[in-house]
Design a protein around this motif. Structure first.
Motif, mmCIF file in Angstrom:
data_model
loop_
_atom_site.group_PDB
_atom_site.id
_atom_site.type_symbol
_atom_site.label_atom_id
_atom_site.label_comp_id
_atom_site.label_asym_id
_atom_site.label_seq_id
_atom_site.Cartn_x
_atom_site.Cartn_y
_atom_site.Cartn_z
ATOM 1 N N CYS A 120 0.837 -1.184 0.000
ATOM 2 C CA CYS A 120 0.000 0.000 0.000
ATOM 3 C C CYS A 120 0.881 1.246 0.000
ATOM 4 N N ALA A 121 0.599 2.185 -0.896
ATOM 5 C CA ALA A 121 1.374 3.417 -1.000
ATOM 6 C C ALA A 121 1.174 4.311 0.220
ATOM 7 N N LYS A 122 0.050 4.158 0.936
ATOM 8 C CA LYS A 122 -0.224 5.001 2.109
ATOM 9 C C LYS A 122 0.318 4.392 3.397
ATOM 10 N N CYS A 123 -0.059 3.150 3.682
ATOM 11 C CA CYS A 123 0.291 2.568 4.987
ATOM 12 C C CYS A 123 1.364 1.485 4.923
ATOM 13 N N GLY A 124 1.735 1.021 3.717
ATOM 14 C CA GLY A 124 2.783 0.023 3.574
ATOM 15 C C GLY A 124 2.338 -1.416 3.776
ATOM 16 N N HIS A 125 1.026 -1.628 4.004
ATOM 17 C CA HIS A 125 0.487 -2.970 4.212
ATOM 18 C C HIS A 125 0.680 -3.826 2.961
ATOM 19 N N VAL A 126 1.023 -5.107 3.155
ATOM 20 C CA VAL A 126 1.178 -6.042 2.046
ATOM 21 C C VAL A 126 -0.188 -6.651 1.757
ATOM 22 N N GLY A 127 -0.543 -6.709 0.489
ATOM 23 C CA GLY A 127 -1.846 -7.273 0.146
ATOM 24 C C GLY A 127 -1.957 -7.615 -1.319
ATOM 25 N N THR A 128 -3.192 -7.814 -1.750
ATOM 26 C CA THR A 128 -3.480 -8.148 -3.139
ATOM 27 C C THR A 128 -4.490 -7.136 -3.669
ATOM 28 N N GLY A 129 -4.686 -7.112 -4.966
ATOM 29 C CA GLY A 129 -5.670 -6.213 -5.562
ATOM 30 C C GLY A 129 -5.136 -4.816 -5.803
ATOM 31 N N ARG B 31 -6.525 -1.914 -4.348
ATOM 32 C CA ARG B 31 -6.680 -1.052 -3.173
ATOM 33 C C ARG B 31 -6.359 -1.822 -1.899
ATOM 34 N N CYS B 32 -5.806 -1.099 -0.915
ATOM 35 C CA CYS B 32 -5.462 -1.673 0.377
ATOM 36 C C CYS B 32 -6.732 -1.977 1.162
ATOM 37 N N THR B 33 -6.786 -3.148 1.771
ATOM 38 C CA THR B 33 -7.957 -3.529 2.574
ATOM 39 C C THR B 33 -7.972 -2.837 3.935
ATOM 40 N N LEU B 34 -6.836 -2.232 4.352
ATOM 41 C CA LEU B 34 -6.780 -1.534 5.635
ATOM 42 C C LEU B 34 -7.157 -0.058 5.529
ATOM 43 N N CYS B 35 -6.554 0.651 4.536
ATOM 44 C CA CYS B 35 -6.769 2.101 4.469
ATOM 45 C C CYS B 35 -7.338 2.594 3.140
ATOM 46 N N GLY B 36 -7.426 1.724 2.147
ATOM 47 C CA GLY B 36 -7.980 2.119 0.853
ATOM 48 C C GLY B 36 -6.974 2.731 -0.103
ATOM 49 N N GLY B 37 -5.689 2.797 0.309
ATOM 50 C CA GLY B 37 -4.652 3.357 -0.558
ATOM 51 C C GLY B 37 -4.387 2.476 -1.772
ATOM 52 N N MET B 38 -3.717 3.056 -2.759
ATOM 53 C CA MET B 38 -3.362 2.308 -3.978
ATOM 54 C C MET B 38 -2.263 1.288 -3.665
ATOM 55 N N MET B 39 -2.393 0.107 -4.228
ATOM 56 C CA MET B 39 -1.385 -0.936 -4.074
ATOM 57 C C MET B 39 -0.361 -0.799 -5.195
ATOM 58 N N LEU B 40 0.920 -0.877 -4.831
ATOM 59 C CA LEU B 40 2.023 -0.776 -5.787
ATOM 60 C C LEU B 40 2.943 -1.976 -5.617
ATOM 61 N N THR B 41 3.683 -2.308 -6.667
ATOM 62 C CA THR B 41 4.682 -3.371 -6.533
ATOM 63 C C THR B 41 5.794 -2.857 -5.626
ATOM 64 N N ALA B 42 6.594 -3.763 -5.097
ATOM 65 C CA ALA B 42 7.717 -3.371 -4.231
ATOM 66 C C ALA B 42 8.670 -2.454 -4.988
ATOM 67 N N GLU B 43 8.870 -2.738 -6.268
ATOM 68 C CA GLU B 43 9.758 -1.924 -7.092
ATOM 69 C C GLU B 43 9.215 -0.504 -7.249
ATOM 70 N N GLU B 44 7.898 -0.376 -7.488
ATOM 71 C CA GLU B 44 7.278 0.946 -7.612
ATOM 72 C C GLU B 44 7.362 1.717 -6.292
ATOM 73 N N MET B 45 7.146 1.016 -5.169
ATOM 74 C CA MET B 45 7.231 1.654 -3.855
ATOM 75 C C MET B 45 8.640 2.160 -3.589
#
Length: 191
Positions: A28-37, A39-53
């Motif tokens: 997650c670009a906002k909270c750093g949570h690891v997930g799938t999809g 959007r983050c299931t914790l805060c709704g932030g955009m999910m990025l690959t580790a490389e993009e982060m």
């Protein structure tokens, strides 16, 4: 340590792929949570690959702390001289056979998993995640420090003691695990 969202195994923090199931990890670009999809299931932030982060974090971190731009390329380096700190001599680590031309950044980590040069070493299993670090100090010049790497860092075929900086001179040979790099130091003149 983090838990892979696919296989639920514990893996190293900051991993690009799960070393158990091989799936690419998303953060997650906002909270750093690891997930799938998307959007983050914790805060709704955009999910990025580790490389993009890391690229996003690296641009912010490096521009905040260093006056030299990120420049690590296979082949010819393209560095804007207007962005270079003219008071620091330019250090380049070169291996022509492997087509590596690494432009030094003051304080930058050399490693397989971290630092601005990771794209050069990410597929070399002998290079540690955090292998070595480059420094420049006025009056002392450029130095390199081993960061407790598994396969060691050598300067002119002498193994470095971890956390002890060793001065680099033009023509020296730096060995990162199994990769030899020639030291080229150019004093940049002001026009």
């Amino acid at each position: 340590m983090i838990i892979c969202p696919y296989c639920k195994e514990e893996i190293d923090s900051g991993s690009h792929y799960c070393d158990q199931c091989g799936k690419m990890l998303m953060y997650c670009a906002k909270c750093g949570h690891v997930g799938t999809g998307r959007r983050c299931t914790l805060c709704g932030g955009m999910m990025l690959t580790a490389e993009e982060m890391e690229a996003q974090n690296q641009q912010t971190t490096m521009s905040d702390h260093f006056s030299v731009p990120i420049a690590a390329t296979h082949g010819k380096s393209e560095m804007s001289t207007s962005m270079v700190d003219m008071s620091i001599p330019q250090l380049t680590l070169v291996n022509r056979q492997l087509n590596i031309n690494l432009q030094a950044i003051n304080g930058a980590v050399i490693g397989r998993r971290q630092g601005p040069y990771r794209m050069l070493f990410e597929h070399n299993k002998y290079v540690s995640g955090i292998h070595a670090q480059l420094f420049y100090k006025k009056g002392e010049g450029w130095s390199i420090m081993d960061k407790h790497s598994s396969n060691g860092t050598m300067l002119n075929k002498r193994k470095l003691v971890p956390d002890v900086g060793m001065t680099l001179n033009n023509g020296d040979l730096v060995t990162i695990a199994n990769i030899n790099l020639q030291v080229i130091i150019n004093n940049i003149s002001k026009h």
